[in-house]
Design a protein around this motif. Sequence first.
Motif, PDB file in Angstrom:
ATOM      1  N   TRP A 101     100.461 -61.599  35.519  1.00 43.77           N
ATOM      2  CA  TRP A 101     100.688 -61.225  34.119  1.00 43.77           C
ATOM      3  C   TRP A 101     100.536 -62.411  33.177  1.00 43.77           C
ATOM      4  O   TRP A 101     100.093 -62.258  32.037  1.00 43.77           O
ATOM      5  N   ARG A 104      97.001 -62.656  32.661  1.00 41.38           N
ATOM      6  CA  ARG A 104      96.574 -61.607  31.736  1.00 41.38           C
ATOM      7  C   ARG A 104      96.963 -61.952  30.305  1.00 41.38           C
ATOM      8  O   ARG A 104      96.198 -61.713  29.355  1.00 41.38           O
ATOM      9  N   GLN A 107      94.617 -64.444  29.140  1.00 39.92           N
ATOM     10  CA  GLN A 107      93.344 -63.784  28.826  1.00 39.92           C
ATOM     11  C   GLN A 107      93.442 -63.038  27.501  1.00 39.92           C
ATOM     12  O   GLN A 107      92.545 -63.125  26.653  1.00 39.92           O
TER      13      GLN A 107
END
Length: 210
Positions: A101, A104, A107
């Motif tokens: 996570w 993520r 990102q």
Amino acid sequence: MGSWKNHVRARLLQRDQTEKLPYVGVFTSLSLLEERFEIRKQILEEVQSKSLERGGVEVGKNTRLLQLQLRESEHLEEKLSQTVSDLTTVLYLKEAELQYWQSRVSQYRQEALTLAKGSNTLKATLSEFEFNIECQSKELGALRTEQKGLKEALAQAWREKEELLQRWMEEKREEADRLNQYNDTQERWQRLAKHLRKNLHREMEKSMFP
């Protein structure tokens, strides 16, 4: 941009707290039980050594009781060890999930930065378009004003042309009338001159041939 990061972080913390809540105090209990197990083990070893030296029924009872308590402690230790192993596995999974996570989030943060840059570029382009539209609107207004003036000038020129054409046609009619009058006058003069010449010719003949 920070609001969604805080939201994701809060949701992750809330999830971790919810999933860790059933296991709160397990490690503390395990440590206490291990400590009790070690103490009982030491006591058992001491009692067994003393029972070998002294012997006796009472010592044998105490020894059996301690052995039962020791087995109980060993059983609890095994269960707690299994629980710790399960918790360790869960923690490893949670750490892997947390890393996932976090990647993520990184990102998404990069995507958000890219989108923010794109948004700024679009805003700049939009501002440029709005400026161009404003300039073109002003130019269009000026052109419409100029067009209105040209239309009015053209209409005035057509009116002047019609007036000039009417005056020219009137002058041509008057000139044609004058020319017709002149031609009529010339024709009358020619008839009169012809008549006078005939009369003169007759008078001359009479005078020549009385």
